[in-house]
Design a protein around this motif. Sequence first.
Motif, mmCIF file in Angstrom:
data_model
loop_
_atom_site.group_PDB
_atom_site.id
_atom_site.type_symbol
_atom_site.label_atom_id
_atom_site.label_comp_id
_atom_site.label_asym_id
_atom_site.label_seq_id
_atom_site.Cartn_x
_atom_site.Cartn_y
_atom_site.Cartn_z
ATOM 1 N N TRP A 81 -6.527 5.555 -2.969
ATOM 2 C CA TRP A 81 -6.124 6.906 -2.602
ATOM 3 C C TRP A 81 -4.837 6.903 -1.786
ATOM 4 C CZ3 TRP A 81 -5.419 8.620 2.359
ATOM 5 C CH2 TRP A 81 -5.992 7.879 3.384
ATOM 6 N N LYS A 82 -4.636 5.861 -0.977
ATOM 7 C CA LYS A 82 -3.397 5.770 -0.209
ATOM 8 C C LYS A 82 -2.209 5.553 -1.141
ATOM 9 C CE LYS A 82 -5.431 3.850 4.027
ATOM 10 N NZ LYS A 82 -5.433 2.689 4.962
ATOM 11 N N ARG A 83 -2.364 4.628 -2.095
ATOM 12 C CA ARG A 83 -1.271 4.354 -3.024
ATOM 13 C C ARG A 83 -1.006 5.565 -3.911
ATOM 14 N NH1 ARG A 83 -2.895 1.211 -6.518
ATOM 15 N NH2 ARG A 83 -5.040 0.716 -5.877
ATOM 16 N N GLY A 84 -2.074 6.234 -4.354
ATOM 17 C CA GLY A 84 -1.897 7.432 -5.178
ATOM 18 C C GLY A 84 -1.200 8.544 -4.417
ATOM 19 N N LEU A 85 -1.559 8.700 -3.152
ATOM 20 C CA LEU A 85 -0.928 9.727 -2.320
ATOM 21 C C LEU A 85 0.556 9.434 -2.140
ATOM 22 C CD1 LEU A 85 -1.705 12.261 -0.634
ATOM 23 C CD2 LEU A 85 -1.884 10.735 1.342
ATOM 24 N N THR A 87 0.814 -1.218 0.000
ATOM 25 C CA THR A 87 0.000 0.000 0.000
ATOM 26 C C THR A 87 0.843 1.261 0.000
ATOM 27 O OG1 THR A 87 -1.751 -1.164 1.198
ATOM 28 C CG2 THR A 87 -1.834 1.242 1.207
ATOM 29 N N TRP A 88 1.942 1.272 0.745
ATOM 30 C CA TRP A 88 2.711 2.504 0.922
ATOM 31 C C TRP A 88 4.102 2.453 0.309
ATOM 32 C CZ3 TRP A 88 0.021 6.562 2.308
ATOM 33 C CH2 TRP A 88 -1.124 6.407 3.085
ATOM 34 N N VAL A 89 4.865 1.394 0.623
ATOM 35 C CA VAL A 89 6.276 1.375 0.232
ATOM 36 C C VAL A 89 6.433 1.221 -1.274
ATOM 37 C CG1 VAL A 89 8.482 0.195 0.492
ATOM 38 C CG2 VAL A 89 6.991 0.492 2.469
ATOM 39 N N GLN A 90 5.759 0.242 -1.845
ATOM 40 C CA GLN A 90 5.935 -0.011 -3.277
ATOM 41 C C GLN A 90 5.513 1.180 -4.140
ATOM 42 O OE1 GLN A 90 3.466 -2.996 -5.480
ATOM 43 N NE2 GLN A 90 5.392 -4.136 -5.602
ATOM 44 N N PRO A 91 4.315 1.759 -3.940
ATOM 45 C CA PRO A 91 3.965 2.948 -4.740
ATOM 46 C C PRO A 91 4.888 4.131 -4.459
ATOM 47 C CG PRO A 91 2.014 1.999 -3.734
ATOM 48 C CD PRO A 91 3.186 1.325 -3.098
ATOM 49 N N GLY A 92 5.282 4.302 -3.187
ATOM 50 C CA GLY A 92 6.186 5.399 -2.854
ATOM 51 C C GLY A 92 7.551 5.228 -3.482
ATOM 52 N N LEU A 93 8.042 3.993 -3.490
ATOM 53 C CA LEU A 93 9.340 3.725 -4.109
ATOM 54 C C LEU A 93 9.290 3.956 -5.611
ATOM 55 C CD1 LEU A 93 12.250 2.669 -3.919
ATOM 56 C CD2 LEU A 93 11.329 0.347 -4.123
ATOM 57 N N ALA A 94 8.206 3.489 -6.237
ATOM 58 C CA ALA A 94 8.061 3.726 -7.675
ATOM 59 C C ALA A 94 8.020 5.215 -7.982
ATOM 60 C CB ALA A 94 6.792 3.049 -8.193
ATOM 61 N N GLY A 95 7.331 5.972 -7.132
ATOM 62 C CA GLY A 95 7.275 7.410 -7.324
ATOM 63 C C GLY A 95 8.619 8.075 -7.121
ATOM 64 N N LEU A 96 9.335 7.669 -6.082
ATOM 65 C CA LEU A 96 10.646 8.245 -5.820
ATOM 66 C C LEU A 96 11.616 7.961 -6.961
ATOM 67 C CD1 LEU A 96 12.506 9.749 -3.856
ATOM 68 C CD2 LEU A 96 13.040 7.538 -2.782
ATOM 69 N N MET A 97 11.578 6.737 -7.471
ATOM 70 C CA MET A 97 12.443 6.388 -8.589
ATOM 71 C C MET A 97 12.094 7.207 -9.829
ATOM 72 S SD MET A 97 12.680 2.227 -8.161
ATOM 73 C CE MET A 97 13.799 2.044 -9.546
ATOM 74 N N GLU A 154 -1.512 5.839 -10.390
ATOM 75 C CA GLU A 154 -1.483 4.776 -9.383
ATOM 76 C C GLU A 154 -2.866 4.540 -8.791
ATOM 77 O OE1 GLU A 154 -0.537 1.748 -7.198
ATOM 78 O OE2 GLU A 154 1.038 2.695 -8.392
ATOM 79 N N ALA A 155 -3.591 5.618 -8.546
ATOM 80 C CA ALA A 155 -4.912 5.486 -7.927
ATOM 81 C C ALA A 155 -5.947 4.938 -8.907
ATOM 82 C CB ALA A 155 -5.363 6.835 -7.384
ATOM 83 N N ALA A 156 -5.795 5.262 -10.191
ATOM 84 C CA ALA A 156 -6.824 4.920 -11.162
ATOM 85 C C ALA A 156 -6.650 3.535 -11.769
ATOM 86 C CB ALA A 156 -6.847 5.961 -12.287
ATOM 87 N N HIS A 157 -5.423 3.031 -11.842
ATOM 88 C CA HIS A 157 -5.230 1.801 -12.607
ATOM 89 C C HIS A 157 -5.559 0.544 -11.816
ATOM 90 C CE1 HIS A 157 -1.446 0.938 -10.462
ATOM 91 N NE2 HIS A 157 -1.468 -0.238 -11.050
ATOM 92 N N ASP A 158 -5.709 0.657 -10.483
ATOM 93 C CA ASP A 158 -5.969 -0.536 -9.678
ATOM 94 C C ASP A 158 -6.751 -0.120 -8.438
ATOM 95 O OD1 ASP A 158 -5.981 -2.896 -8.317
ATOM 96 O OD2 ASP A 158 -3.840 -2.904 -7.837
ATOM 97 N N ASP A 159 -7.989 -0.624 -8.292
ATOM 98 C CA ASP A 159 -8.788 -0.266 -7.119
ATOM 99 C C ASP A 159 -8.429 -1.100 -5.895
ATOM 100 O OD1 ASP A 159 -9.867 -2.748 -7.649
ATOM 101 O OD2 ASP A 159 -11.843 -2.000 -8.216
ATOM 102 N N ALA A 194 8.315 20.190 -13.756
ATOM 103 C CA ALA A 194 8.472 18.763 -14.065
ATOM 104 C C ALA A 194 8.141 17.901 -12.854
ATOM 105 C CB ALA A 194 9.894 18.489 -14.543
ATOM 106 N N SER A 195 8.573 18.325 -11.661
ATOM 107 C CA SER A 195 8.351 17.536 -10.444
ATOM 108 C C SER A 195 6.886 17.508 -10.054
ATOM 109 C CB SER A 195 9.187 18.113 -9.295
ATOM 110 O OG SER A 195 10.554 18.120 -9.615
ATOM 111 N N VAL A 196 6.262 18.683 -10.042
ATOM 112 C CA VAL A 196 4.853 18.748 -9.658
ATOM 113 C C VAL A 196 3.985 18.027 -10.689
ATOM 114 C CG1 VAL A 196 2.899 20.291 -9.261
ATOM 115 C CG2 VAL A 196 5.159 20.870 -8.347
ATOM 116 N N GLY A 197 4.264 18.251 -11.973
ATOM 117 C CA GLY A 197 3.499 17.574 -13.016
ATOM 118 C C GLY A 197 3.631 16.071 -12.943
ATOM 119 N N ALA A 198 4.869 15.607 -12.736
ATOM 120 C CA ALA A 198 5.084 14.161 -12.624
ATOM 121 C C ALA A 198 4.399 13.600 -11.389
ATOM 122 C CB ALA A 198 6.582 13.866 -12.575
ATOM 123 N N GLY A 199 4.413 14.360 -10.287
ATOM 124 C CA GLY A 199 3.756 13.899 -9.066
ATOM 125 C C GLY A 199 2.262 13.739 -9.252
ATOM 126 N N ILE A 200 1.636 14.724 -9.894
ATOM 127 C CA ILE A 200 0.198 14.638 -10.147
ATOM 128 C C ILE A 200 -0.116 13.473 -11.080
ATOM 129 C CG2 ILE A 200 -1.761 15.831 -11.201
ATOM 130 C CD1 ILE A 200 -0.474 18.463 -10.276
#
Length: 330
Positions: free
Chosen positions: A250-254, A183-193, A235-240, A223-229
């Motif tokens: 919403w947690k994974r998207g956040l 829920t948190w680490v994997q989406p956050g890591l993908a985002g950080l990368m 992340e939030a839309a492709h998998d419920d 670039a950072s803000v656009g990529a974050g959005i």
Amino acid sequence: MLSRFSLPGLTGKRRFDDLSEKEILALAISSEEEDGRIYAIYAQKLRGDYAASAAIFDGMAAEEDEHRRRLIDLYQHRFGDVILPIRREHVSDFYTRKPVWLIENLGLDRMREEAEDMERQARDFYVAAAGRSSDIDTRKLLGELAAAEAKHETRAQDLTATHLDGEARADEDMAAKRQFILTWVQPGLAGLMDGSVSTLAPIFATAFATQNPWTTFLIGLSASVGAGISMGFTEAAHDDGKISGRGAPWKRGLASGIMTALGGLGHALPYLIPHFWTATSIALVVVFVELWAIVWIQNRFMETPFLRAAFQVVLGGGLVLAAGILIGGA
């Protein structure tokens, strides 16, 4: 004593000190009924993934039901069969239950914390109620219930020993850890990368093409803000999470969106410094720290071998960084 007070006299509610013994007993009955239902809800939510902990909450719900039965017997003996419909929300200075049990993805540890809080509040109520009672039988029962609530922690430990042995607890802890990672680490890591690596090329290409720190900062910020959005919504839309079990979207998207933005902003912020080479030197140091942070997270939470993670991240990041510098300096 009683926690979470509200201001009296402003809502038309009764004060606890103004309640009669009949009203106090009715309030105790409704409170025990509500607590028992909350424990039953916890058990129901946990039954699929944490059967042993569900059994613990089943036991606690049964104990609350026994308290309610004893209170009803006393009420009927003293005041008859019609119980006053008074509840917590009708008393201005009475503790309230936070509606956390309504949350669909409430975690196991949070449920345990809430249960401990509920037991402490119930104990304080019975101590205060016993002090208000002049009837010997009522005072005795309320005192016994106060002692029972005070021992609930021990009761929970007994239930844990019965239903949650070392192997079961280890299995549940592993399941909870896996859920946290999904829920948190994997989406956050993908985002950080994504934020750290994908923004390297445009930021450093702009830096070396213009050698203007402010322009570089604006490009990096956008670039950072656009990529974050973008990453957050993707992340939030492709998998419920219902089939994959990866948790609330919403947690994974956040997690993904925030970490993506932070990954890019890390090496964009140094360009607020007006001196180009100073800003670029600091930005390169930040990139180094970001890449190694990614390696550490992969090794720590995803159990990726350190050398393999280092090779993949540092090589990939280095290639993107080199591309940006070469393109910007062309």
